[in-house]
Scaffold this motif. Structure first.
Motif, short mmCIF file in Angstrom:
data_model
loop_
_atom_site.label_atom_id
_atom_site.label_comp_id
_atom_site.label_asym_id
_atom_site.label_seq_id
_atom_site.Cartn_x
_atom_site.Cartn_y
_atom_site.Cartn_z
N ALA A 256 9.05 1.06 -1.09
CA ALA A 256 8.80 0.51 0.25
C ALA A 256 9.81 -0.60 0.53
CB ALA A 256 7.37 -0.02 0.34
N THR A 257 10.14 -1.39 -0.48
CA THR A 257 11.11 -2.48 -0.31
C THR A 257 12.48 -1.95 0.08
OG1 THR A 257 9.90 -3.77 -1.95
CG2 THR A 257 12.13 -4.50 -1.44
N LYS B 266 0.39 -1.91 7.59
CA LYS B 266 0.22 -1.02 8.74
C LYS B 266 0.80 0.38 8.48
CE LYS B 266 1.56 -0.54 13.57
NZ LYS B 266 2.51 -0.94 14.56
N ASN B 267 1.99 0.46 7.91
CA ASN B 267 2.69 1.74 7.78
C ASN B 267 2.40 2.50 6.50
OD1 ASN B 267 4.71 1.99 10.15
ND2 ASN B 267 4.77 -0.15 9.52
N ILE B 268 1.89 1.81 5.50
CA ILE B 268 1.62 2.49 4.23
C ILE B 268 0.12 2.50 3.93
CG2 ILE B 268 2.05 2.47 1.74
CD1 ILE B 268 4.88 1.41 2.46
N GLU C 30 -1.45 9.58 1.95
CA GLU C 30 -2.48 9.55 0.93
C GLU C 30 -1.95 8.84 -0.32
OE1 GLU C 30 -5.22 12.75 -1.52
OE2 GLU C 30 -4.15 13.41 0.26
N GLU C 31 -2.73 7.88 -0.81
CA GLU C 31 -2.35 7.15 -2.01
C GLU C 31 -2.28 8.11 -3.19
OE1 GLU C 31 -3.89 3.43 -4.77
OE2 GLU C 31 -4.63 3.59 -2.72
N LEU D 67 7.57 5.57 -2.87
CA LEU D 67 7.32 6.49 -1.76
C LEU D 67 8.01 7.82 -2.05
CD1 LEU D 67 8.28 4.10 1.20
CD2 LEU D 67 6.05 4.33 0.10
N THR D 68 7.35 8.92 -1.73
CA THR D 68 8.02 10.20 -1.85
C THR D 68 9.13 10.26 -0.82
OG1 THR D 68 6.56 11.32 -0.28
CG2 THR D 68 5.91 11.38 -2.62
#
Length: 196
Positions: free
Chosen positions: A34-35, A54-56, A63-64, A89-90
Motif C-alpha cells: 500500500a505504501t 477508506k481504500n483498503i 477481501e482481506e 496488495l495483489t
C-alpha cells in the motif's frame, strides 16, 4: 543506473511484468505494498492513514487475505519509533486502486488500460476468426449427413465434396481451393460441351 534500478525494485525479475506493474513495484510474488502504491500515486503523505482505511480496509470490493494482506510497518522518526499500517496488495487490486485515483497518476493508469484494451481489439481484428467448437461440430455433423444422403443417391465423390465445401463457406469456413477434385474425364466432357 543498475544500482538505482536494483535499489528501487530489489531483485525483481521485470521481464514478465507489464509497464504498469513495474511502475507499481510489483514483486516476484505478484504483489506490491500500500505504501508503494500511495507513493506511486503521488498523494499527500499526511493523508496516508485516511486513504489506507477508506481504500483498503473499508473497500467493499476487497477481501482481506485475498486482495490485501495487512501488516504493521515500524519505522524511526524524529520523535522515536512509530508504527504505520501497511498491506501487501495483489497486482490486480493495486491496479484497480490506481485507476480509481482522481489525479494525473490515476488518469495515466486509466489511459494505460484503455490503450491496452484498444491494442488488443486491433490485434484480434487482424487475426483469423477462431472457429467456435460447437459450430465446428455442427458443420462436421452436417457434412456427414450430406455425405450419407448424396452417397445413397449415387452422387459422385467430387459432388459430395462440392456440397460440403459450400456448407462450410456458409459458416465462414474456407477450405483449400483444391479441396474439390473434379475427375479429368468430367473436365474433358465439360470442355467438349462448351465447344459445341
Amino acid at each position: 543506473m543498475n544500482d538505482i534500478f536494483n535499489e528501487v525494485f530489489g531483485k525483481t525479475d521485470t521481464s514478465k511484468l507489464t509497464p504498469i506493474e513495474i511502475a507499481l513495484g510489483i514483486d516476484n510474488e505478484g504483489r506490491t505494498t500500500a505504501t508503494k502504491l500511495y507513493d506511486f500515486l503521488e498523494l499527500n503523505p499526511s493523508n496516508y492513514s485516511k486513504w489506507y482505511r477508506k481504500n483498503i480496509l473499508e473497500n467493499e470490493f476487497a477481501e482481506e487475505n485475498v486482495d490485501y494482506f495487512p501488516f504493521v510497518l515500524k519505522y524511526e522518526s524524529l520523535t522515536g519509533e512509530k508504527e504505520r499500517q501497511d498491506a501487501k496488495l495483489t497486482a490486480s487490486f493495486a491496479k484497480k486502486l490506481s485507476m480509481m485515483q482522481k489525479n494525473q497518476k490515476g488518469e495515466a493508469a486509466r489511459n494505460y488500460f484503455v490503450g491496452v484494451e484498444n491494442g488488443t481489439k486491433k490485434l484480434i481484428e487482424k487475426l483469423p476468426c477462431p472457429l467456435n467448437p460447437q459450430i465446428a461440430s455442427s458443420v462436421a455433423e452436417l457434412g456427414r449427413v450430406t455425405e450419407r444422403i448424396m452417397y445413397k443417391q449415387g452422387s459422385p465423390a467430387y459432388k459430395i465434396a462440392e456440397a460440403f465445401k459450400m456448407e462450410c463457406e456458409q459458416f465462414g469456413i474456407q477450405l483449400p481451393a483444391d479441396f474439390v477434385k473434379v475427375p479429368e474425364y468430367i473436365q474433358l466432357q465439360l470442355s467438349d460441351f462448351m465447344k459445341g
